[in-house]
Design a protein around this motif. Structure first.
Motif, PDB file in Angstrom:
ATOM      1  N   LEU A  43      -0.038 -34.729  59.477  1.00 26.51           N
ATOM      2  CA  LEU A  43       1.037 -35.591  58.659  1.00 26.51           C
ATOM      3  C   LEU A  43       0.581 -35.473  57.214  1.00 26.51           C
ATOM      4  N   GLN A  44      -0.857 -35.581  57.031  1.00 25.58           N
ATOM      5  CA  GLN A  44      -1.500 -35.261  55.883  1.00 25.58           C
ATOM      6  C   GLN A  44      -0.973 -33.926  55.252  1.00 25.58           C
ATOM      7  N   LYS A  45      -1.328 -32.901  56.086  1.00 19.59           N
ATOM      8  CA  LYS A  45      -0.960 -31.447  55.919  1.00 19.59           C
ATOM      9  C   LYS A  45       0.404 -31.242  55.559  1.00 19.59           C
ATOM     10  N   LYS A  46       1.335 -31.821  56.123  1.00 18.87           N
ATOM     11  CA  LYS A  46       2.817 -31.764  55.864  1.00 18.87           C
ATOM     12  C   LYS A  46       3.354 -32.368  54.279  1.00 18.87           C
ATOM     13  N   TYR A  47       2.642 -33.469  54.116  1.00 14.28           N
ATOM     14  CA  TYR A  47       2.688 -34.195  52.979  1.00 14.28           C
ATOM     15  C   TYR A  47       2.116 -33.362  51.726  1.00 14.28           C
ATOM     16  N   LEU A  48       1.069 -32.850  51.938  1.00 15.64           N
ATOM     17  CA  LEU A  48       0.526 -32.095  50.906  1.00 15.64           C
ATOM     18  C   LEU A  48       1.155 -30.732  50.624  1.00 15.64           C
ATOM     19  N   GLU A  49       1.732 -30.113  51.729  1.00 14.72           N
ATOM     20  CA  GLU A  49       2.614 -28.837  51.517  1.00 14.72           C
ATOM     21  C   GLU A  49       3.890 -29.294  50.680  1.00 14.72           C
ATOM     22  N   TYR A  50       4.401 -30.317  50.927  1.00 12.01           N
ATOM     23  CA  TYR A  50       5.657 -30.855  50.069  1.00 12.01           C
ATOM     24  C   TYR A  50       5.249 -30.925  48.866  1.00 12.01           C
ATOM     25  N   GLN A  51       3.975 -31.552  48.515  1.00  9.47           N
ATOM     26  CA  GLN A  51       3.560 -31.915  47.000  1.00  9.47           C
ATOM     27  C   GLN A  51       3.374 -30.603  46.370  1.00  9.47           C
ATOM     28  N   GLN A  52       2.823 -29.672  47.198  1.00 10.32           N
ATOM     29  CA  GLN A  52       2.469 -28.325  46.457  1.00 10.32           C
ATOM     30  C   GLN A  52       3.640 -27.551  46.067  1.00 10.32           C
ATOM     31  N   VAL A  53       4.657 -27.643  47.018  1.00  9.73           N
ATOM     32  CA  VAL A  53       5.997 -26.926  46.806  1.00  9.73           C
ATOM     33  C   VAL A  53       6.843 -27.455  45.377  1.00  9.73           C
TER      34      VAL A  53
END
Length: 147
Positions: free
Chosen positions: A133-143
């Motif tokens: 879930l952390q990874k998914k959230y961070l990916e969104y933040q980067q995009v």
């Protein structure tokens, strides 16, 4: 309680919400307690789309709710068209925060913030936010930063 920029809503979900006759109180408007149920429906949709509850249970943990804050902006009536939106607002090491808005006939009717955590099913103690879930959230933040 302010709603954040509409373009910065990580992992947002949307749900069309029917207003039922049993949702209406003696004043002819949706009862305050119904909003809590609608927020639960939105969180379940969020989990269905982003972090399935059955997978969490298999891995030995589940999300818990630690607090809810709702600000009512306008009443909702039986014939109104209602849409709810919920998104992940913050993800810390141990805690998460979601924000939501409820629209009635395309007008803001309520805003809400909910805070929670994940707990171990065996001992009921908080655990770190799951890595996926952390990874998914961070990916969104980067995009969104690239846009």
């Amino acid at each position: 309680m302010l709603i954040i920029n509409k373009q910065h809503r990580p992992l947002e979900v949307e749900l069309t919400i029917p207003v039922r006759t049993y949702d209406i109180d003696f004043a002819g408007i949706v009862s305050n307690i119904v909003y809590i149920r609608w927020l639960e429906d939105l969180r379940l949709k969020f989990l269905d789309e982003h972090w399935q509850i059955d997978k969490q249970i298999e891995q030995g943990y589940v999300p818990i709710l630690a607090g809810t804050e709702i600000e009512y902006k306008r009443p909702i009536k039986l014939i109104d068209q209602v849409i709810g939106r919920l998104w992940l607002n913050n993800l810390g090491r141990l805690k998460w925060t979601v924000q939501a808005e409820i629209l009635s006939n395309n007008e803001l009717a309520a805003v809400a913030t909910q805070k929670g955590a994940f707990v171990n099913l065996q001992n009921g103690r908080p655990i770190a936010i799951p890595e996926e879930l952390q990874k998914k959230y961070l990916e969104y933040q980067q995009v969104t930063q690239e846009i």
